[in-house]
Write an enzyme that holds these catalytic residues in place. Structure first.
Site, PDB file in Angstrom:
ATOM      1  N   ASP A   1      -6.375   3.112   9.809  1.00 28.64           N
ATOM      2  CA  ASP A   1      -7.805   2.821   9.881  1.00 28.64           C
ATOM      3  C   ASP A   1      -8.134   2.340  11.296  1.00 28.64           C
ATOM      4  O   ASP A   1      -8.313   3.139  12.209  1.00 28.64           O
ATOM      5  CB  ASP A   1      -8.133   1.794   8.787  1.00 28.64           C
ATOM      6  CG  ASP A   1      -9.610   1.475   8.678  1.00 28.64           C
ATOM      7  OD1 ASP A   1     -10.423   2.246   9.202  1.00 28.64           O
ATOM      8  OD2 ASP A   1      -9.945   0.444   8.061  1.00 28.64           O
TER       9      ASP A   1
ATOM     10  N   PHE B   1     -14.338   3.515   1.985  1.00 26.72           N
ATOM     11  CA  PHE B   1     -13.285   2.666   1.425  1.00 26.72           C
ATOM     12  C   PHE B   1     -12.741   3.347   0.167  1.00 26.72           C
ATOM     13  O   PHE B   1     -13.470   3.570  -0.802  1.00 26.72           O
ATOM     14  CB  PHE B   1     -13.804   1.263   1.110  1.00 26.72           C
ATOM     15  CG  PHE B   1     -12.686   0.340   0.731  1.00 26.72           C
ATOM     16  CD1 PHE B   1     -11.918  -0.281   1.703  1.00 26.72           C
ATOM     17  CD2 PHE B   1     -12.352   0.142  -0.605  1.00 26.72           C
ATOM     18  CE1 PHE B   1     -10.848  -1.097   1.353  1.00 26.72           C
ATOM     19  CE2 PHE B   1     -11.288  -0.679  -0.958  1.00 26.72           C
ATOM     20  CZ  PHE B   1     -10.542  -1.294   0.023  1.00 26.72           C
ATOM     21  N   VAL B   2     -11.446   3.686   0.208  1.00 22.72           N
ATOM     22  CA  VAL B   2     -10.848   4.444  -0.894  1.00 22.72           C
ATOM     23  C   VAL B   2      -9.772   3.627  -1.613  1.00 22.72           C
ATOM     24  O   VAL B   2      -9.177   2.713  -1.043  1.00 22.72           O
ATOM     25  CB  VAL B   2     -10.241   5.779  -0.391  1.00 22.72           C
ATOM     26  CG1 VAL B   2     -11.325   6.737   0.062  1.00 22.72           C
ATOM     27  CG2 VAL B   2      -9.226   5.547   0.724  1.00 22.72           C
TER      28      VAL B   2
ATOM     29  N   ASP C   1       0.129   3.472   4.042  1.00 20.02           N
ATOM     30  CA  ASP C   1      -0.793   4.239   3.205  1.00 20.02           C
ATOM     31  C   ASP C   1      -1.906   4.878   4.013  1.00 20.02           C
ATOM     32  O   ASP C   1      -2.226   6.040   3.845  1.00 20.02           O
ATOM     33  CB  ASP C   1      -1.365   3.355   2.079  1.00 20.02           C
ATOM     34  CG  ASP C   1      -1.963   2.039   2.574  1.00 20.02           C
ATOM     35  OD1 ASP C   1      -1.938   1.769   3.794  1.00 20.02           O
ATOM     36  OD2 ASP C   1      -2.458   1.256   1.739  1.00 20.02           O
TER      37      ASP C   1
ATOM     38  N   LYS D   1      -8.208   7.758   8.762  1.00 19.69           N
ATOM     39  CA  LYS D   1      -9.673   7.704   8.974  1.00 19.69           C
ATOM     40  C   LYS D   1      -9.865   7.732  10.485  1.00 19.69           C
ATOM     41  O   LYS D   1      -9.904   6.692  11.122  1.00 19.69           O
ATOM     42  CB  LYS D   1     -10.239   6.387   8.446  1.00 19.69           C
ATOM     43  CG  LYS D   1     -10.311   6.231   6.961  1.00 19.69           C
ATOM     44  CD  LYS D   1     -11.102   4.953   6.655  1.00 19.69           C
ATOM     45  CE  LYS D   1     -10.780   4.404   5.304  1.00 19.69           C
ATOM     46  NZ  LYS D   1     -11.378   3.082   5.068  1.00 19.69           N
TER      47      LYS D   1
ATOM     48  N   GLY E   1       0.781  -1.239   0.000  1.00 20.47           N
ATOM     49  CA  GLY E   1       0.000   0.000   0.000  1.00 20.47           C
ATOM     50  C   GLY E   1       0.809   1.282   0.000  1.00 20.47           C
ATOM     51  O   GLY E   1       0.426   2.268  -0.616  1.00 20.47           O
TER      52      GLY E   1
ATOM     53  N   ARG F   1      -4.161   0.626  -7.689  1.00 20.33           N
ATOM     54  CA  ARG F   1      -3.035   1.272  -6.999  1.00 20.33           C
ATOM     55  C   ARG F   1      -2.406   2.363  -7.865  1.00 20.33           C
ATOM     56  O   ARG F   1      -1.782   3.281  -7.357  1.00 20.33           O
ATOM     57  CB  ARG F   1      -1.958   0.231  -6.648  1.00 20.33           C
ATOM     58  CG  ARG F   1      -2.401  -0.809  -5.617  1.00 20.33           C
ATOM     59  CD  ARG F   1      -1.187  -1.527  -5.074  1.00 20.33           C
ATOM     60  NE  ARG F   1      -1.496  -2.778  -4.394  1.00 20.33           N
ATOM     61  CZ  ARG F   1      -1.826  -2.883  -3.107  1.00 20.33           C
ATOM     62  NH1 ARG F   1      -1.916  -1.810  -2.359  1.00 20.33           N
ATOM     63  NH2 ARG F   1      -2.066  -4.056  -2.570  1.00 20.33           N
TER      64      ARG F   1
HETATM   65  P1  IMP Z   1      -5.556  -0.812  10.063  1.00 17.75           P
HETATM   66  O1  IMP Z   1      -4.668  -1.923  10.531  1.00 17.75           O
HETATM   67  O2  IMP Z   1      -7.027  -1.141  10.237  1.00 17.75           O
HETATM   68  O3  IMP Z   1      -5.193   0.558  10.593  1.00 17.75           O
HETATM   69  O4  IMP Z   1      -5.505  -0.744   8.494  1.00 17.75           O
HETATM   70  C1  IMP Z   1      -4.418  -0.499   7.759  1.00 17.75           C
HETATM   71  C2  IMP Z   1      -4.455  -1.249   6.457  1.00 17.75           C
HETATM   72  O5  IMP Z   1      -5.792  -1.570   6.020  1.00 17.75           O
HETATM   73  C3  IMP Z   1      -3.885  -0.361   5.392  1.00 17.75           C
HETATM   74  O6  IMP Z   1      -2.484  -0.553   5.291  1.00 17.75           O
HETATM   75  C4  IMP Z   1      -4.636  -0.798   4.151  1.00 17.75           C
HETATM   76  O7  IMP Z   1      -3.935  -1.873   3.536  1.00 17.75           O
HETATM   77  C5  IMP Z   1      -5.962  -1.327   4.643  1.00 17.75           C
HETATM   78  N1  IMP Z   1      -7.036  -0.318   4.455  1.00 17.75           N
HETATM   79  C6  IMP Z   1      -7.713   0.326   5.424  1.00 17.75           C
HETATM   80  N2  IMP Z   1      -8.620   1.179   4.911  1.00 17.75           N
HETATM   81  C7  IMP Z   1      -8.505   1.079   3.556  1.00 17.75           C
HETATM   82  C8  IMP Z   1      -9.171   1.734   2.452  1.00 17.75           C
HETATM   83  O8  IMP Z   1     -10.066   2.586   2.584  1.00 17.75           O
HETATM   84  N3  IMP Z   1      -8.761   1.368   1.197  1.00 17.75           N
HETATM   85  C9  IMP Z   1      -7.778   0.443   0.984  1.00 17.75           C
HETATM   86  N4  IMP Z   1      -7.136  -0.181   1.989  1.00 17.75           N
HETATM   87  C10 IMP Z   1      -7.493   0.133   3.269  1.00 17.75           C
HETATM   88 MG    MG Z   2      -4.054  -3.120   1.461  1.00 17.58          MG
END
Ligand code: IMP
Ligand code: MG
Length: 192
Positions: free
Chosen positions: A111, A160-161, A108, A139, A52, A173
């Site tokens: 979340d 979701f982006v 990237d 986010k 990402g 990507r």
């Molecule tokens: P976290 O562990 O939930 O903070 O998420 C991080 C990972 O989830 C990122 O490195 C992305 O790979 C994926 N992710 C979270 N939200 C999105 C989104 O809106 N689009 C694409 N990938 C996302």
């Molecule tokens: Mg990903």
């Protein structure tokens, strides 16, 4: 998605642009300045979480005029049966010895916060001189663990982006902007 159409343009699959290309390019310059100031006269290990962060890191490090090394890690999310939630695990380890280096982990998007909180815990054990994190997107409303990044490109709503490194099933990507897919192309994402 029309993969048999020679005129296919992935931008046509985007319903709403959340961050346009010019805004990303302008923010890269500002972020580069922030990071240059934070790490003046330091020796930095930039660690990209791939896939990402690949586009973001490639562009961002070309704004940096500090002494730095680059390495990448890859994360997989396995379902934790007991808690029915995703559990991140580093599946491709770094080669650099982080001991004594100022480590800047770049992802990237922030979340739930689970990925970066897990990675920072593991890296802390490697005794870096310091440890900070940088994300292109945040986010803020979707956190399930308490985690904030030190450098943030943009705060975005809970949608979701895709684009500029972010994928849906490994696609999109390459888009130069960040956007939301047309509703008919969306279904609950299976992130890995
Ligand atoms: P976290 O562990 O939930 O903070 O998420 C991080 C990972 O989830 C990122 O490195 C992305 O790979 C994926 N992710 C979270 N939200 C999105 C989104 O809106 N689009 C694409 N990938 C996302
Ligand atoms: Mg990903």
């Amino acid at each position: 998605m029309q993969h048999d159409d020679p005129a296919y343009n992935p931008l046509e699959d985007i319903d709403q642009i959340i961050v346009d290309e010019a805004s990303i390019q302008a923010r890269l310059i500002e972020l580069g300045k922030e990071i240059n100031e934070a790490y003046e006269e330091r020796d930095v290990a930039v660690i990209a979480i791939i896939n990402g962060a690949i586009i973001f890191v490639a562009d961002l490090i070309r704004q940096l005029n500090i002494s730095m090394k680059l390495d990448c890690i890859r994360i997989a999310n396995y379902r934790d049966d007991d808690k029915s939630m995703q559990k991140p695990e580093i599946i491709d380890k770094i080669r650099l010895d982080l001991k004594g280096l100022d480590v800047l982990i770049i992802d990237d998007i922030l979340d739930s916060g689970r990925t970066l909180s897990h990675v920072t815990e593991i890296f802390k054990a490697m005794q870096p001189a310091s440890l900070k994190t940088c994300v292109l997107l945040d986010k803020k409303t979707t956190r399930s663990v308490d985690f904030e990044a030190d450098f943030v490109g943009f705060h975005i709503p809970d949608k979701f982006v895709v684009g500029y490194g972010l994928d849906f099933a490994e696609r999109y990507r390459q888009l130069p902007c960040i956007g939301v897919l047309r509703p008919e192309l969306q279904n609950p994402p299976e992130w890995s």
